[in-house]
Design a protein around this motif. Structure first.
Motif, PDB file in Angstrom:
ATOM      1  N   ASP A 255     -27.814  12.196   8.181  1.00 28.25           N
ATOM      2  CA  ASP A 255     -26.546  12.840   8.514  1.00 28.25           C
ATOM      3  C   ASP A 255     -26.636  14.351   8.306  1.00 28.25           C
ATOM      4  O   ASP A 255     -27.286  14.834   7.361  1.00 28.25           O
ATOM      5  CB  ASP A 255     -25.422  12.301   7.624  1.00 28.25           C
ATOM      6  CG  ASP A 255     -24.949  10.925   8.043  1.00 28.25           C
ATOM      7  OD1 ASP A 255     -25.286  10.511   9.170  1.00 28.25           O
ATOM      8  OD2 ASP A 255     -24.248  10.281   7.250  1.00 28.25           O
ATOM      9  N   ILE A 256     -25.955  15.096   9.176  1.00 29.87           N
ATOM     10  CA  ILE A 256     -25.839  16.541   9.005  1.00 29.87           C
ATOM     11  C   ILE A 256     -24.700  16.828   8.029  1.00 29.87           C
ATOM     12  O   ILE A 256     -23.610  16.247   8.135  1.00 29.87           O
ATOM     13  CB  ILE A 256     -25.558  17.242  10.345  1.00 29.87           C
ATOM     14  CG1 ILE A 256     -26.709  17.002  11.327  1.00 29.87           C
ATOM     15  CG2 ILE A 256     -25.344  18.736  10.150  1.00 29.87           C
ATOM     16  CD1 ILE A 256     -26.416  17.486  12.724  1.00 29.87           C
ATOM     17  N   VAL A 257     -24.943  17.708   7.084  1.00 30.55           N
ATOM     18  CA  VAL A 257     -23.924  18.118   6.123  1.00 30.55           C
ATOM     19  C   VAL A 257     -23.872  19.646   6.099  1.00 30.55           C
ATOM     20  O   VAL A 257     -24.900  20.309   6.211  1.00 30.55           O
ATOM     21  CB  VAL A 257     -24.218  17.555   4.718  1.00 30.55           C
ATOM     22  CG1 VAL A 257     -24.099  16.039   4.719  1.00 30.55           C
ATOM     23  CG2 VAL A 257     -25.602  17.971   4.229  1.00 30.55           C
ATOM     24  N   ILE A 258     -22.677  20.177   5.968  1.00 29.45           N
ATOM     25  CA  ILE A 258     -22.475  21.627   5.928  1.00 29.45           C
ATOM     26  C   ILE A 258     -22.180  22.007   4.481  1.00 29.45           C
ATOM     27  O   ILE A 258     -21.207  21.503   3.892  1.00 29.45           O
ATOM     28  CB  ILE A 258     -21.321  22.061   6.852  1.00 29.45           C
ATOM     29  CG1 ILE A 258     -21.483  21.430   8.245  1.00 29.45           C
ATOM     30  CG2 ILE A 258     -21.256  23.577   6.937  1.00 29.45           C
ATOM     31  CD1 ILE A 258     -22.758  21.797   8.968  1.00 29.45           C
ATOM     32  N   VAL A 259     -22.997  22.882   3.921  1.00 30.36           N
ATOM     33  CA  VAL A 259     -22.961  23.101   2.475  1.00 30.36           C
ATOM     34  C   VAL A 259     -22.944  24.597   2.152  1.00 30.36           C
ATOM     35  O   VAL A 259     -23.699  25.384   2.729  1.00 30.36           O
ATOM     36  CB  VAL A 259     -24.184  22.435   1.795  1.00 30.36           C
ATOM     37  CG1 VAL A 259     -24.160  22.665   0.297  1.00 30.36           C
ATOM     38  CG2 VAL A 259     -24.213  20.946   2.092  1.00 30.36           C
ATOM     39  N   ASP A 260     -22.089  24.944   1.230  1.00 25.47           N
ATOM     40  CA  ASP A 260     -22.070  26.273   0.625  1.00 25.47           C
ATOM     41  C   ASP A 260     -23.413  26.504  -0.080  1.00 25.47           C
ATOM     42  O   ASP A 260     -23.819  25.703  -0.931  1.00 25.47           O
ATOM     43  CB  ASP A 260     -20.914  26.290  -0.388  1.00 25.47           C
ATOM     44  CG  ASP A 260     -20.711  27.626  -1.076  1.00 25.47           C
ATOM     45  OD1 ASP A 260     -21.558  28.514  -0.926  1.00 25.47           O
ATOM     46  OD2 ASP A 260     -19.694  27.747  -1.788  1.00 25.47           O
ATOM     47  N   ARG A 261     -24.113  27.592   0.283  1.00 27.22           N
ATOM     48  CA  ARG A 261     -25.396  27.865  -0.390  1.00 27.22           C
ATOM     49  C   ARG A 261     -25.176  28.133  -1.883  1.00 27.22           C
ATOM     50  O   ARG A 261     -26.064  27.917  -2.701  1.00 27.22           O
ATOM     51  CB  ARG A 261     -26.087  29.058   0.276  1.00 27.22           C
ATOM     52  CG  ARG A 261     -27.501  29.305  -0.230  1.00 27.22           C
ATOM     53  CD  ARG A 261     -28.505  28.306   0.345  1.00 27.22           C
ATOM     54  NE  ARG A 261     -29.696  28.172  -0.476  1.00 27.22           N
ATOM     55  CZ  ARG A 261     -30.863  27.709  -0.045  1.00 27.22           C
ATOM     56  NH1 ARG A 261     -31.002  27.332   1.209  1.00 27.22           N
ATOM     57  NH2 ARG A 261     -31.887  27.592  -0.850  1.00 27.22           N
ATOM     58  N   ASN A 262     -23.985  28.584  -2.249  1.00 27.35           N
ATOM     59  CA  ASN A 262     -23.615  28.750  -3.653  1.00 27.35           C
ATOM     60  C   ASN A 262     -22.996  27.442  -4.147  1.00 27.35           C
ATOM     61  O   ASN A 262     -21.832  27.372  -4.485  1.00 27.35           O
ATOM     62  CB  ASN A 262     -22.615  29.897  -3.810  1.00 27.35           C
ATOM     63  CG  ASN A 262     -22.007  29.960  -5.200  1.00 27.35           C
ATOM     64  OD1 ASN A 262     -22.671  29.675  -6.182  1.00 27.35           O
ATOM     65  ND2 ASN A 262     -20.734  30.313  -5.267  1.00 27.35           N
ATOM     66  N   CYS A 263     -23.772  26.388  -4.147  1.00 25.40           N
ATOM     67  CA  CYS A 263     -23.239  25.109  -4.597  1.00 25.40           C
ATOM     68  C   CYS A 263     -23.898  24.712  -5.912  1.00 25.40           C
ATOM     69  O   CYS A 263     -24.979  25.181  -6.253  1.00 25.40           O
ATOM     70  CB  CYS A 263     -23.446  24.015  -3.549  1.00 25.40           C
ATOM     71  SG  CYS A 263     -25.178  23.582  -3.266  1.00 25.40           S
ATOM     72  N   HIS A 264     -23.220  23.840  -6.627  1.00 19.13           N
ATOM     73  CA  HIS A 264     -23.788  23.320  -7.856  1.00 19.13           C
ATOM     74  C   HIS A 264     -24.993  22.444  -7.529  1.00 19.13           C
ATOM     75  O   HIS A 264     -25.060  21.812  -6.473  1.00 19.13           O
ATOM     76  CB  HIS A 264     -22.734  22.499  -8.604  1.00 19.13           C
ATOM     77  CG  HIS A 264     -23.144  22.094  -9.971  1.00 19.13           C
ATOM     78  ND1 HIS A 264     -23.656  20.843 -10.252  1.00 19.13           N
ATOM     79  CD2 HIS A 264     -23.142  22.765 -11.151  1.00 19.13           C
ATOM     80  CE1 HIS A 264     -23.925  20.757 -11.540  1.00 19.13           C
ATOM     81  NE2 HIS A 264     -23.627  21.912 -12.110  1.00 19.13           N
ATOM     82  N   LYS A 265     -25.942  22.378  -8.447  1.00 27.05           N
ATOM     83  CA  LYS A 265     -27.167  21.630  -8.174  1.00 27.05           C
ATOM     84  C   LYS A 265     -26.899  20.147  -7.951  1.00 27.05           C
ATOM     85  O   LYS A 265     -27.697  19.461  -7.307  1.00 27.05           O
ATOM     86  CB  LYS A 265     -28.178  21.827  -9.302  1.00 27.05           C
ATOM     87  CG  LYS A 265     -27.735  21.343 -10.672  1.00 27.05           C
ATOM     88  CD  LYS A 265     -28.770  21.705 -11.727  1.00 27.05           C
ATOM     89  CE  LYS A 265     -28.331  21.276 -13.119  1.00 27.05           C
ATOM     90  NZ  LYS A 265     -29.320  21.667 -14.152  1.00 27.05           N
ATOM     91  N   SER A 266     -25.756  19.637  -8.427  1.00 30.22           N
ATOM     92  CA  SER A 266     -25.440  18.233  -8.180  1.00 30.22           C
ATOM     93  C   SER A 266     -25.261  17.961  -6.689  1.00 30.22           C
ATOM     94  O   SER A 266     -25.554  16.846  -6.220  1.00 30.22           O
ATOM     95  CB  SER A 266     -24.172  17.826  -8.929  1.00 30.22           C
ATOM     96  OG  SER A 266     -23.057  18.589  -8.508  1.00 30.22           O
ATOM     97  N   ILE A 267     -24.798  18.945  -5.930  1.00 33.00           N
ATOM     98  CA  ILE A 267     -24.679  18.781  -4.479  1.00 33.00           C
ATOM     99  C   ILE A 267     -26.072  18.694  -3.859  1.00 33.00           C
ATOM    100  O   ILE A 267     -26.327  17.881  -2.961  1.00 33.00           O
ATOM    101  CB  ILE A 267     -23.889  19.946  -3.860  1.00 33.00           C
ATOM    102  CG1 ILE A 267     -22.470  20.014  -4.454  1.00 33.00           C
ATOM    103  CG2 ILE A 267     -23.839  19.829  -2.347  1.00 33.00           C
ATOM    104  CD1 ILE A 267     -21.628  18.790  -4.173  1.00 33.00           C
TER     105      ILE A 267
END
Length: 751
Positions: A255-267
């Motif tokens: 699946d494609i996911v859109i993620v904030d590059r400033n995300c917590h490592k749990s993401i």
């Protein structure tokens, strides 16, 4: 189980030997005879401070004496004081009983706005003290009985009923600890109640966290009502786990996911665990090392589509992205307008997930408006479901690891609780810590209006007072000769009394130099004032180093040895939070300790005197002065232009060469090799590489090292060797000490 909540009597004659004093003390004795503690005082004192005691009381009894109505002016003064006190109480607590008592005065002497807040009017000489005491105690017990939310109520009843238990844990309500000397210490430290409440999920009367039944389910529903969401789930192992639950409920391999590059490592862990293909949105940064917002243009659907089309592993995938995850409140307090994001992406991405680990308080104050995920009277998406994951333990009153998942259904997309619970079960222990569940329950109940609003209001007020105090100290030093210096608190330049409490004062506006994030979209971002990042001298927002500088790591080590522990430390900044537990004493101590640091710095006090614990571990600094050490480290930072280097490495081109799950699998299969720093350029990492500060992953498995990142690692290696005790901590960087005593650093890369 008996709790201590005294009846508070406020009467200027409480200690007098006149008839009024004898009468009120007779009532106090009668109340104590009914088993309630009484606390008697003779005046309100500071109204706001006294009103805060509502959390410790079961009833207030307020005196209206004849002397207070001896003249119209005296009566007006007495009524004004009474009204002010009752208003302060009701601002925080709408339920606690308040009685008036007097000798001849009646309700006709009291204005309606005060009368409607009362639970009774006591006439001292018309009923016996014993009868009045029973009436007061009845109201007190009814009030106290209404306080515990469902799960906490059930847990306290269970812990106090004296039942023998044959279930886990093996300490059996703490009894096992009593059989050992060190166990006795443990028992005495934590206490009987905590250990009796540490029970197994086999206790039916407490309900089940895993299938959300009984008192647990009732408390989750109660919390959902308080937090204005459709569904709420307590999580007992932190928001790291809450994030993984959300992801596993909606994301599958490929699946494609859109993620904030400033995300917590749990993401990022969730990306590896689910086999998703991440497409990143890149936030801004300034040269203080503070992470700013993702520009609004990055959220435009056409720009997201372009990113997907340009991604080597996402471009051929079918279907719309499964989830968007945004860090809603960055570490330093930058917020997004959630309604703007929902309006842009509703229906284009299945799930909108806001990682609000640092923002659970926002739903309880109008100041935050649309700058949090789920709130009262907020419009629903038509298609996209909205999730918020919150660390109850960070900003509210939860125990460590207390977290919760909030869900807002879309108009045409409702949560399937059974399907969701399969992901919940995957990550939730079958032996949850019931004290953490209880703290989730109680933390939610504490935020019930009006109390929750008052708590957040107080946090904002204390944070603003701290900022003003810091600014005042700086202005006074600026008037001194010889170029005196001071710290500053990152935030808007205008800290005048007028307007600073308004939301607009905290908006990040285009081109303002204080934030350094460039041309931001109007109305899209705001700074949360309760997050305070303190800037130390030596570096400006443009990345220019001054001749003199004070690295923040030295300041925070100094503070730690003086009893002040801070949350996060950067090159020339450190971070503190004004949670609902912050007090005036705490932040004023911070100001005075910073003053003390300045004094010791200006005198160049020897480190053995001002940092004795640090010097004991690192004796090479014994003969070094505080100012000399600052000068030495600052010179290295300046020569290496580290502020720009750390900014550029996070904004550099990080090329995905493998899917994250595939690269991580290489590590699990040991199809890796340990590569020295100088040979890393072009290699594919199989691990997360996470520098602290800021604790945000720099590379994720499957990405290639570039020259800028290698240059930073080379700097870290040299700095660590030169300044032991101030080492740059980089998770994923393997340290090996050779036979020659020298440290060498490696990263595990795909073979």
């Amino acid at each position: 189980m008996k709790f201590r909540f005294p009846v508070v009597i406020i009467d200027e004659d409480f200690r007098s030997e006149n008839a009024s004093g004898l009468g009120i003390r007779a009532l106090a004795d009668a109340i104590e005879a009914e088993g309630m503690e009484v606390l008697g005082v003779t005046s309100y004192g500071d109204l706001a401070s006294f009103a805060q005691q509502q959390s410790r009381a079961s009833v207030f009894i307020l005196s209206i004496d004849d002397e207070e109505f001896s003249s119209p002016a005296a009566a007006d003064k007495a009524i004004a004081e009474l009204r002010a006190f009752v208003s302060e109480i009701r601002l925080r607590n709408s339920e606690i009983p308040i009685f008036l008592h007097g000798e001849t005065r009646t309700s006709r002497h009291i204005p309606n706005d005060v009368l409607r807040e009362l639970h009774g009017f006591i006439h001292m000489y018309e009923d016996t003290p014993e009868f009045i005491a029973r009436s007061v105690v009845r109201e007190a017990k009814a009030y106290l009985d209404s306080l515990p939310p469902p799960f906490f109520r059930a847990l306290t009843h269970y812990a106090s009923d004296g039942s023998y238990s044959w279930h886990c844990p093996g300490h059996s309500g703490g009894v096992a600890f009593l059989k050992s000397p060190v166990g006795q210490m443990f028992h005495q430290f934590f206490g009987e109640n905590m250990l009796r409440a540490d029970v197994c999920n086999a206790v039916e009367e407490l309900g089940q966290l895993l299938d959300h039944t009984g008192p647990v389910a009732a408390s989750e529903r109660n919390a959902a009502r308080i937090f204005n969401c459709d569904h709420l789930y307590f999580v007992t192992n932190g928001t790291s786990t809450s994030n993984k639950i959300v992801w596993h409920s909606t994301v599958a391999p490929g699946d494609i996911v859109i993620v904030d590059r400033n995300c917590h490592k749990s993401i990022l862990h969730a990306i590896m665990m689910t086999g998703a293909i991440p497409v990143f949105l890149m936030p801004t940064r300034n040269h203080y090392g503070i992470i700013g917002p993702i520009p609004k243009s990055e959220f435009a659907w056409e720009n997201i589509q372009k990113k997907i089309a340009a991604h080597p592993f996402a471009k051929d995938s079918q279907g719309k992205p499964r989830v968007l995850t945004i860090t809603q409140s960055t570490y330093d307090g930058v917020l997004y307008n959630v309604e703007a994001i929902k309006a842009e992406l509703d229906g284009k991405i299945d799930t909108l997930h806001f990682d609000e680990a640092w923002l659970p308080h926002a739903a309880f104050h109008d100041f935050y408006g649309d700058y949090h995920a789920i709130g009262e009277d907020r419009p629903r998406c038509q298609q996209s479901m909205v999730f918020s994951t919150q660390s109850t333990h960070k900003l509210l009153a939860g125990l460590s690891q207390a977290s919760q998942i909030l869900v807002q259904d879309a108009e045409n997309n409702k949560l399937d609780r059974d399907v969701f619970n399969e992901a919940y079960l995957m990550h939730t222990s079958t032996s949850p810590q019931y004290s953490i569940i209880a703290s989730c329950d109680v933390a939610a109940a504490m935020m019930e209006a009006p109390g929750g609003t008052a708590l957040v209001e107080e946090s904002i007020s204390e944070a603003l007072d701290f900022r003003r105090a810091m600014r005042k100290v700086g202005e006074e030093w600026a008037g001194e000769a010889n170029g005196h210096w001071w710290f500053k608190v990152w935030g808007p330049d205008d800290l005048s009394e007028e307007g600073i409490e308004e939301r607009d004062a905290w908006m990040l506006k285009a081109g303002e130099r204080w934030h350094g994030f460039g041309d931001l979209a109007e109305g899209f971002n705001m700074l949360d004032p309760i997050k305070a990042t303190i800037i130390t001298p030596g570096l400006d927002v443009d990345g220019e180093f001054a001749e003199r500088g004070i690295p923040a790591a030295i300041v925070t080590k100094y503070l730690a040895e003086h009893g002040v522990i801070v949350e996060k430390c950067g090159l020339y900044s450190f971070f503190i939070m004004f949670t609902i537990g912050i007090t005036k004493g705490r932040w004023n101590t911070m100001v005075t300790e910073l003053q003390q640091f300045k004094d010791d710095y200006d005198k160049n006090q020897p480190l053995w005197r001002v940092l004795p614990e640090f010097v004991a571990k690192n004796p090479r600094y014994e003969r070094v002065g505080l100012r000399d050490l600052c000068k030495e480290i600052h010179a290295v930072y300046r020569a290496k232009d580290v502020a720009r280097l750390t900014t550029e490495m996070y904004l550099s081109d990080m090329v995905p060469a493998m899917r994250p799950a595939d690269a991580f699998a290489k590590m699990a299969h040991r199809e890796i090799e340990r590569v020295a720093i100088d040979q890393l350029e072009g290699r594919i990492t199989s691990v997360l590489l996470t520098p602290y500060p800021p604790g945000i992953p720099l590379l994720i498995p499957g990405e290639r090292f570039n020259a800028t990142i290698v240059q930073y690692l080379q700097f870290a290696r040299e700095f660590n060797e030169r300044f032991p005790g101030f080492e740059t901590d980089i998770h994923g960087l393997v340290k090996e000490v050779g036979e020659d005593g020298k440290s060498r650093y490696f990263v595990d890369c795909v073979r």
